[in-house]
Design a protein around this motif. Structure first.
Motif, PDB file in Angstrom:
ATOM      1  N   MET A 272       0.817  -1.213   0.000  1.00  0.00           N
ATOM      2  CA  MET A 272       0.000   0.000   0.000  1.00  0.00           C
ATOM      3  C   MET A 272       0.851   1.264   0.000  1.00  0.00           C
ATOM      4  SD  MET A 272      -3.262   0.786   2.478  1.00  0.00           S
ATOM      5  CE  MET A 272      -4.490   2.004   1.994  1.00  0.00           C
ATOM      6  N   VAL A 273       2.115   1.160   0.379  1.00  0.00           N
ATOM      7  CA  VAL A 273       2.998   2.328   0.382  1.00  0.00           C
ATOM      8  C   VAL A 273       3.025   2.965  -0.996  1.00  0.00           C
ATOM      9  CG1 VAL A 273       5.376   3.103   0.643  1.00  0.00           C
ATOM     10  CG2 VAL A 273       4.413   1.455   2.266  1.00  0.00           C
ATOM     11  N   LEU A 274       3.079   2.154  -2.038  1.00  0.00           N
ATOM     12  CA  LEU A 274       3.078   2.677  -3.402  1.00  0.00           C
ATOM     13  C   LEU A 274       1.661   2.898  -3.922  1.00  0.00           C
ATOM     14  CD1 LEU A 274       5.882   0.541  -5.100  1.00  0.00           C
ATOM     15  CD2 LEU A 274       6.028   2.898  -4.308  1.00  0.00           C
ATOM     16  N   ALA A 275       0.758   1.961  -3.606  1.00  0.00           N
ATOM     17  CA  ALA A 275      -0.565   1.983  -4.235  1.00  0.00           C
ATOM     18  C   ALA A 275      -1.504   3.028  -3.650  1.00  0.00           C
ATOM     19  CB  ALA A 275      -1.211   0.606  -4.120  1.00  0.00           C
ATOM     20  N   SER A 276      -1.238   3.508  -2.446  1.00  0.00           N
ATOM     21  CA  SER A 276      -2.195   4.377  -1.758  1.00  0.00           C
ATOM     22  C   SER A 276      -2.441   5.699  -2.473  1.00  0.00           C
ATOM     23  CB  SER A 276      -1.725   4.656  -0.323  1.00  0.00           C
ATOM     24  OG  SER A 276      -0.466   5.303  -0.332  1.00  0.00           O
ATOM     25  N   ASP A 277      -1.503   6.152  -3.269  1.00  0.00           N
ATOM     26  CA  ASP A 277      -1.676   7.420  -3.970  1.00  0.00           C
ATOM     27  C   ASP A 277      -2.468   7.281  -5.262  1.00  0.00           C
ATOM     28  OD1 ASP A 277      -0.430   9.059  -2.132  1.00  0.00           O
ATOM     29  OD2 ASP A 277       1.559   8.734  -2.973  1.00  0.00           O
ATOM     30  N   GLU A 278      -2.771   6.053  -5.648  1.00  0.00           N
ATOM     31  CA  GLU A 278      -3.566   5.841  -6.851  1.00  0.00           C
ATOM     32  C   GLU A 278      -5.034   6.214  -6.597  1.00  0.00           C
ATOM     33  OE1 GLU A 278      -2.310   4.464 -10.081  1.00  0.00           O
ATOM     34  OE2 GLU A 278      -0.738   5.502  -8.972  1.00  0.00           O
ATOM     35  N   LYS A 279      -5.746   6.615  -7.639  1.00  0.00           N
ATOM     36  CA  LYS A 279      -7.154   6.972  -7.510  1.00  0.00           C
ATOM     37  C   LYS A 279      -7.961   5.791  -7.012  1.00  0.00           C
ATOM     38  CE  LYS A 279     -10.980   9.087 -10.048  1.00  0.00           C
ATOM     39  NZ  LYS A 279     -11.444   9.636 -11.357  1.00  0.00           N
ATOM     40  N   LYS A 280      -7.664   4.602  -7.528  1.00  0.00           N
ATOM     41  CA  LYS A 280      -8.295   3.367  -7.058  1.00  0.00           C
ATOM     42  C   LYS A 280      -7.186   2.391  -6.668  1.00  0.00           C
ATOM     43  CE  LYS A 280     -12.492   3.846  -9.858  1.00  0.00           C
ATOM     44  NZ  LYS A 280     -13.356   3.212 -10.898  1.00  0.00           N
ATOM     45  N   GLY A 291       2.336 -20.575  -2.966  1.00  0.00           N
ATOM     46  CA  GLY A 291       2.132 -19.386  -2.151  1.00  0.00           C
ATOM     47  C   GLY A 291       1.420 -18.293  -2.915  1.00  0.00           C
ATOM     48  N   ILE A 292       1.464 -17.083  -2.344  1.00  0.00           N
ATOM     49  CA  ILE A 292       0.837 -15.912  -2.967  1.00  0.00           C
ATOM     50  C   ILE A 292       1.918 -14.905  -3.328  1.00  0.00           C
ATOM     51  CG2 ILE A 292      -0.822 -14.029  -2.720  1.00  0.00           C
ATOM     52  CD1 ILE A 292      -2.180 -15.576  -0.505  1.00  0.00           C
ATOM     53  N   LYS A 293       1.911 -14.477  -4.583  1.00  0.00           N
ATOM     54  CA  LYS A 293       2.767 -13.382  -4.996  1.00  0.00           C
ATOM     55  C   LYS A 293       1.907 -12.125  -5.066  1.00  0.00           C
ATOM     56  CE  LYS A 293       5.835 -11.721  -8.670  1.00  0.00           C
ATOM     57  NZ  LYS A 293       6.398 -11.985 -10.019  1.00  0.00           N
ATOM     58  N   LEU A 294       2.266 -11.118  -4.278  1.00  0.00           N
ATOM     59  CA  LEU A 294       1.503  -9.876  -4.221  1.00  0.00           C
ATOM     60  C   LEU A 294       2.216  -8.802  -5.032  1.00  0.00           C
ATOM     61  CD1 LEU A 294       1.570 -11.221  -1.065  1.00  0.00           C
ATOM     62  CD2 LEU A 294      -0.287  -9.572  -0.849  1.00  0.00           C
ATOM     63  N   THR A 295       1.480  -8.144  -5.913  1.00  0.00           N
ATOM     64  CA  THR A 295       2.042  -7.104  -6.768  1.00  0.00           C
ATOM     65  C   THR A 295       1.232  -5.829  -6.633  1.00  0.00           C
ATOM     66  OG1 THR A 295       2.719  -8.781  -8.381  1.00  0.00           O
ATOM     67  CG2 THR A 295       2.674  -6.494  -9.125  1.00  0.00           C
ATOM     68  N   SER A 296       1.911  -4.740  -6.344  1.00  0.00           N
ATOM     69  CA  SER A 296       1.242  -3.431  -6.319  1.00  0.00           C
ATOM     70  C   SER A 296       2.026  -2.485  -7.215  1.00  0.00           C
ATOM     71  CB  SER A 296       1.159  -2.878  -4.897  1.00  0.00           C
ATOM     72  OG  SER A 296       2.447  -2.701  -4.349  1.00  0.00           O
ATOM     73  N   ARG A 297       1.304  -1.585  -7.876  1.00  0.00           N
ATOM     74  CA  ARG A 297       1.949  -0.677  -8.829  1.00  0.00           C
ATOM     75  C   ARG A 297       1.397   0.727  -8.676  1.00  0.00           C
ATOM     76  NH1 ARG A 297       1.667  -5.374 -12.252  1.00  0.00           N
ATOM     77  NH2 ARG A 297       3.770  -5.962 -12.976  1.00  0.00           N
ATOM     78  N   SER A 298       2.267   1.683  -8.957  1.00  0.00           N
ATOM     79  CA  SER A 298       1.884   3.087  -9.011  1.00  0.00           C
ATOM     80  C   SER A 298       2.452   3.681 -10.291  1.00  0.00           C
ATOM     81  CB  SER A 298       2.432   3.838  -7.793  1.00  0.00           C
ATOM     82  OG  SER A 298       2.346   5.231  -7.979  1.00  0.00           O
ATOM     83  N   VAL A 299       1.613   4.374 -11.036  1.00  0.00           N
ATOM     84  CA  VAL A 299       2.068   4.981 -12.279  1.00  0.00           C
ATOM     85  C   VAL A 299       3.207   5.957 -12.005  1.00  0.00           C
ATOM     86  CG1 VAL A 299       1.387   6.485 -14.183  1.00  0.00           C
ATOM     87  CG2 VAL A 299      -0.201   4.723 -13.355  1.00  0.00           C
ATOM     88  N   GLU A 300       3.133   6.658 -10.887  1.00  0.00           N
ATOM     89  CA  GLU A 300       4.129   7.686 -10.584  1.00  0.00           C
ATOM     90  C   GLU A 300       5.342   7.145  -9.844  1.00  0.00           C
ATOM     91  OE1 GLU A 300       4.420  12.047  -8.319  1.00  0.00           O
ATOM     92  OE2 GLU A 300       2.503  10.954  -8.431  1.00  0.00           O
ATOM     93  N   PHE A 301       5.140   6.179  -8.900  1.00  0.00           N
ATOM     94  CA  PHE A 301       6.236   5.813  -8.002  1.00  0.00           C
ATOM     95  C   PHE A 301       6.919   4.484  -8.315  1.00  0.00           C
ATOM     96  CE2 PHE A 301       3.332   8.461  -5.356  1.00  0.00           C
ATOM     97  CZ  PHE A 301       4.163   9.565  -5.289  1.00  0.00           C
ATOM     98  N   VAL A 320      -5.912 -12.560  -9.197  1.00  0.00           N
ATOM     99  CA  VAL A 320      -7.078 -11.806  -8.778  1.00  0.00           C
ATOM    100  C   VAL A 320      -6.619 -10.464  -8.222  1.00  0.00           C
ATOM    101  CG1 VAL A 320      -7.080 -12.852  -6.468  1.00  0.00           C
ATOM    102  CG2 VAL A 320      -9.197 -11.880  -7.399  1.00  0.00           C
ATOM    103  N   THR A 321      -7.411  -9.418  -8.467  1.00  0.00           N
ATOM    104  CA  THR A 321      -7.065  -8.069  -8.020  1.00  0.00           C
ATOM    105  C   THR A 321      -8.142  -7.534  -7.093  1.00  0.00           C
ATOM    106  OG1 THR A 321      -5.893  -7.643 -10.093  1.00  0.00           O
ATOM    107  CG2 THR A 321      -6.506  -5.725  -8.767  1.00  0.00           C
ATOM    108  N   PHE A 322      -7.701  -6.909  -5.984  1.00  0.00           N
ATOM    109  CA  PHE A 322      -8.630  -6.351  -5.008  1.00  0.00           C
ATOM    110  C   PHE A 322      -8.326  -4.882  -4.737  1.00  0.00           C
ATOM    111  CE2 PHE A 322      -8.294 -10.874  -3.614  1.00  0.00           C
ATOM    112  CZ  PHE A 322      -9.617 -11.239  -3.826  1.00  0.00           C
ATOM    113  N   ASN A 323      -9.344  -4.164  -4.287  1.00  0.00           N
ATOM    114  CA  ASN A 323      -9.125  -2.843  -3.707  1.00  0.00           C
ATOM    115  C   ASN A 323      -8.325  -3.043  -2.424  1.00  0.00           C
ATOM    116  OD1 ASN A 323      -9.766  -0.644  -1.693  1.00  0.00           O
ATOM    117  ND2 ASN A 323     -10.824   0.208  -3.456  1.00  0.00           N
TER     118      ASN A 323
END
Length: 370
Positions: A272-280, A291-301, A320-323
């Motif tokens: 969430m450190v990167l994803a929190s600034d996204e609109k959604k 296991g689970i591989k978790l991926t988060s992305r930010s267009v800016e960061f 699968v993708t979640f809010n």
């Protein structure tokens, strides 16, 4: 009207009363607090149309009976600034309320008390409901975050469902905003009922609920009166049919796995450190038997990736993708160290179960790929 009272005793009641007041209400009378000295008892009343409040104070020294309506915020702010000593409150010149101590005096203009709405706090003949003490506290702690909180819009999703009709000898409560849902149940034997109570009402009583054990509810038609010691709340219930998503929780899902709560929660927080600034803000989970591989992305960061272990996985590889915020809401309310997650496909709801209590279950809808 004239009475003398200790500051702290009066301030406590005023704080509860002013919390109810909506200063933006189009009816200026509802910015006021009604103070009534009658039969050697002092009562304080406030309302915002949806929620009304009354409390009784028995330690006031009443010298003269009477009733006055005064702007709540002004009265509270004055009393709050005074020293901890006895305060005398009295009406002078019919339209002025005088507040005085040993070395302080303030006169504030009053409102017309006869224009204050008549509020029913008489619950005689109403259905009496005594909820398990810890259950109500769990509803406030675990279900409010998954409910739509929009005080200006009284839709059915602005409330929490309380239902003792659907399941025999159980009470269940549901909170949802249409995207994620929390469900709580507990054994219950008592009066049968079903209603939706607004989040604003629950938030108003939450502090008193946490501090007191005895909470009694009186239910009739579209109103609920809640009694907590010497305080009464009259709450207007929400109309409409609550979503029936609970049945999906009870259906057997073809795929499941277990994961440690701390592993999953911490990994999502880091993402969430990167994803929190996204609109959604969102996070993608790639789930396999490894296991689970978790991926988060930010267009800016930029982006982040993390792998955590799981156990007892039955199913095929799935993305699968979640809010990300909704996902954290559900996980933090699970008490056990391990979470059981059940699902069908990446387009249908995922179910999160608390292995410790088995009475708390939550559901979240995936974000559909564009």
């Amino acid at each position: 009207m004239k009475f003398t009272i200790n500051k702290n005793s009066f301030l406590k009641a005023l704080k509860q009363a002013t919390n109810i007041i909506d200063n933006n209400n189009i009816n200026p009378v509802l910015s006021g607090i009604l103070i009534n000295c009658k039969d050697k008892t002092l009562t304080i009343t406030s309302s915002n149309n949806n929620i009304s409040f009354i409390t009784t104070i028995n330690d006031a020294n009443i010298q003269k009976e009477g009733i006055v309506l005064v702007r709540g915020k002004i009265l509270f702010n004055i009393i709050n600034k005074l020293k901890n000593e006895d305060i005398t409150i009295e009406i002078v010149d019919n339209s002025v309320l005088r507040i005085s101590t040993s070395n302080f005096s303030s006169d504030i203009n009053t409102l017309e008390s006869t224009s204050y709405p008549s509020i029913n706090f008489n619950y005689e003949g109403w259905k009496k409901i005594v909820l398990p003490k810890q259950y109500l506290k769990n509803v406030i702690n675990k279900l409010i975050n998954t409910t739509t909180i929009q005080p200006d819009h009284s839709t059915i999703l602005n409330g929490i469902l309380f239902d003792s009709l659907r399941l025999n000898n159980f009470i269940e409560s549901v909170g949802t905003d249409g995207y994620h849902l929390s469900h709580l149940k507990q054994e219950y034997i008592g009066e049968k009922f079903k209603f939706v109570l607004g989040i604003d009402s629950l938030l108003e009583i939450s502090e008193l609920v946490m501090l007191n054990d005895d909470v009694i509810w009186y239910f009739k038609d579209n109103h609920l009166i809640i009694q907590i010691n010497n305080v009464l709340f009259n709450c207007r219930l929400l109309d409409g049919e609550y979503p029936s998503s609970v049945k999906f929780i009870e259906e057997k899902q073809p795929n499941s796995f277990s994961v440690k709560k701390e592993d999953l929660y911490s990994a999502i927080e880091r993402g969430m450190v990167l994803a929190s600034d996204e609109k959604k803000p969102s996070i993608m989970l790639n789930i396999t038997d490894e296991g689970i591989k978790l991926t988060s992305r930010s267009v800016e960061f930029g982006s982040s990736f993390e792998q955590i272990p799981i156990s007892n996985y039955s199913g095929q590889q799935i993305n699968v993708t979640f809010n990300i915020k909704y996902l954290l809401d559900l996980i933090k309310n699970i008490e056990s160290e391990e979470i059981l997650i059940e699902f069908d496909t990446n387009t249908k709801p995922f179910i999160f179960k608390d292995k410790k209590t088995q009475n708390y279950t939550s559901l979240i809808l995936p974000i559909r790929a564009m």
